[in-house]
Write a protein that holds these residues in place. Structure first.
Motif, short mmCIF file in Angstrom:
data_model
loop_
_atom_site.label_atom_id
_atom_site.label_comp_id
_atom_site.label_asym_id
_atom_site.label_seq_id
_atom_site.Cartn_x
_atom_site.Cartn_y
_atom_site.Cartn_z
N VAL A 146 44.97 24.54 -8.66
CA VAL A 146 44.29 24.03 -9.85
C VAL A 146 44.40 25.02 -11.00
CG1 VAL A 146 42.03 23.40 -10.78
CG2 VAL A 146 42.74 22.53 -8.56
N ALA A 147 44.26 26.31 -10.70
CA ALA A 147 44.35 27.32 -11.75
C ALA A 147 45.74 27.36 -12.38
CB ALA A 147 44.01 28.70 -11.17
N LEU A 148 46.78 27.05 -11.61
CA LEU A 148 48.15 27.09 -12.13
C LEU A 148 48.53 25.82 -12.87
CD1 LEU A 148 50.00 28.77 -9.13
CD2 LEU A 148 49.38 29.83 -11.31
N THR A 149 47.91 24.70 -12.53
CA THR A 149 48.34 23.41 -13.09
C THR A 149 47.34 22.79 -14.05
OG1 THR A 149 47.42 22.25 -11.17
CG2 THR A 149 49.73 22.91 -11.06
N SER A 150 46.11 23.31 -14.11
CA SER A 150 45.09 22.70 -14.96
C SER A 150 44.53 23.74 -15.93
CB SER A 150 43.96 22.12 -14.11
OG SER A 150 44.46 21.15 -13.21
N GLY A 151 43.47 23.35 -16.63
CA GLY A 151 42.90 24.22 -17.64
C GLY A 151 41.91 25.22 -17.05
N VAL A 152 41.29 25.95 -17.98
CA VAL A 152 40.34 26.98 -17.58
C VAL A 152 39.09 26.35 -16.95
CG1 VAL A 152 38.91 28.89 -18.42
CG2 VAL A 152 41.20 28.53 -19.37
N ARG A 153 38.63 25.25 -17.52
CA ARG A 153 37.42 24.60 -16.99
C ARG A 153 37.60 24.20 -15.54
NH1 ARG A 153 34.13 19.52 -19.72
NH2 ARG A 153 32.79 19.08 -17.91
N GLN A 154 38.74 23.58 -15.23
CA GLN A 154 38.99 23.15 -13.85
C GLN A 154 39.13 24.34 -12.91
OE1 GLN A 154 40.51 21.93 -16.52
NE2 GLN A 154 39.68 19.85 -16.55
N ALA A 155 39.79 25.40 -13.37
CA ALA A 155 39.98 26.57 -12.52
C ALA A 155 38.65 27.26 -12.22
CB ALA A 155 40.93 27.55 -13.20
N VAL A 156 37.80 27.42 -13.24
CA VAL A 156 36.50 28.05 -13.03
C VAL A 156 35.62 27.18 -12.13
CG1 VAL A 156 34.39 28.82 -14.17
CG2 VAL A 156 36.62 29.36 -15.17
N GLY A 157 35.66 25.87 -12.38
CA GLY A 157 34.85 24.96 -11.56
C GLY A 157 35.25 24.99 -10.10
N MET A 158 36.55 24.96 -9.82
CA MET A 158 37.00 25.01 -8.43
C MET A 158 36.69 26.36 -7.79
SD MET A 158 38.12 22.26 -7.15
CE MET A 158 38.73 23.08 -5.69
N ALA A 159 36.81 27.43 -8.57
CA ALA A 159 36.49 28.76 -8.01
C ALA A 159 35.02 28.85 -7.63
CB ALA A 159 36.85 29.84 -9.03
N LEU A 160 34.13 28.36 -8.51
CA LEU A 160 32.70 28.38 -8.19
C LEU A 160 32.39 27.49 -6.99
CD1 LEU A 160 31.16 28.24 -11.80
CD2 LEU A 160 31.33 30.22 -10.25
N LEU A 161 33.03 26.32 -6.95
CA LEU A 161 32.81 25.42 -5.81
C LEU A 161 33.29 26.06 -4.51
CD1 LEU A 161 32.03 22.65 -4.67
CD2 LEU A 161 34.33 21.85 -5.26
N THR A 162 34.43 26.73 -4.55
CA THR A 162 34.96 27.38 -3.35
C THR A 162 34.02 28.47 -2.85
OG1 THR A 162 37.24 26.91 -4.01
CG2 THR A 162 36.89 28.69 -2.43
N VAL A 163 33.55 29.31 -3.76
CA VAL A 163 32.66 30.40 -3.36
C VAL A 163 31.35 29.84 -2.80
CG1 VAL A 163 31.30 32.35 -4.21
CG2 VAL A 163 33.67 32.05 -4.97
N ALA A 164 30.78 28.83 -3.49
CA ALA A 164 29.50 28.27 -3.04
C ALA A 164 29.65 27.57 -1.69
CB ALA A 164 28.97 27.29 -4.08
N PHE A 165 30.71 26.78 -1.53
CA PHE A 165 30.88 26.04 -0.29
C PHE A 165 31.16 26.96 0.89
CE2 PHE A 165 33.56 23.80 2.79
CZ PHE A 165 32.71 22.76 3.13
#
Length: 212
Positions: free
Chosen positions: A132-151
């Motif tokens: 996601v970080a390589l193919t999408s914007g900053v919002r999507q990358a930050v959101g997925m990173a936070l979701l990954t850490v929380a999950f």
């Protein structure tokens, strides 16, 4: 006080009704998807989330059915055992102890590879986040990173907690011994003459004298 009772009733309701848990899970996944990837309509996101959750729902339903059989066949008995397990309360009734032993055994067997599963989850989530970080914007990358850490953080903490509860309950049940076994009855000590033959000695009476 009222808030605590309301949360307890909600917990009991969700524990009894699996469909409510699954519905909330799908809605939560839909909300997170729309938050991280805005744009598509809510209906399309809901349908896609529900479709991709079919395999997970089938696994949860199968596990729930096996646990209900182990608990006696009803959702109410399963909820009672699960709440006792979370509270660390060891059942005293022999039948309930046997059901708890069966439930604990099933869950320990099912989670015997939990460390490997957590590693696989971590690799998958990190790979998706990097993609996601390589193919999408900053919002999507930050959101997925936070979701990954929380999950992943919640998964590790919850896995350790559940495993500790199961091991503690199994140790308590084994320490008390089988619930249906009765204590051995003490036998009276053998009398003199029984040690070698194992039988009671035959009494001997003196012969009566004959008259005149």
């Amino acid at each position: 006080m009222r808030l605590g009772r309301g949360l307890e009733r909600a917990d009991v309701f969700l524990s009894r009704h699996l469909w409510a848990q699954l519905t909330l899970s799908v809605l939560a996944g839909c909300a997170l998807t729309m938050l991280i990837f805005p744009g598509p309509s809510a209906l399309s996101v809901l349908v896609r989330t529900a479709f991709t959750s079919v395999a997970g729902i089938a696994v949860v339903v199968a596990v729930r059915r096996r646990e209900k059989r182990a608990a006696g066949g009803s959702a109410g008995e399963l909820v009672t055992l699960d709440r006792a397990l979370r509270a660390g309360e060891v059942p005293t009734d022999p039948a309930e102890r046997e059901r708890m032993r069966e439930l604990v055994g099933q869950r320990l067997h099912r989670t015997r590879h939990r460390v490997a599963a957590l590693v696989v989850f971590a690799v998958l989530f990190c790979a998706v986040t990097a993609s996601v970080a390589l193919t999408s914007g900053v919002r999507q990358a930050v959101g997925m990173a936070l979701l990954t850490v929380a999950f992943l953080g919640w998964s590790v903490a919850n896995s350790n907690l559940q495993n500790r509860r199961l091991l503690t309950m199994r140790a308590a049940l084994e320490a008390d011994g089988p619930a249906t076994s009765a204590p051995p009855t003490a036998e009276p000590p053998p009398r003199l003459g029984e040690e070698r033959t194992g039988r009671r000695p035959t009494p001997h009476f003196p012969a009566e004298g004959r008259n005149g």
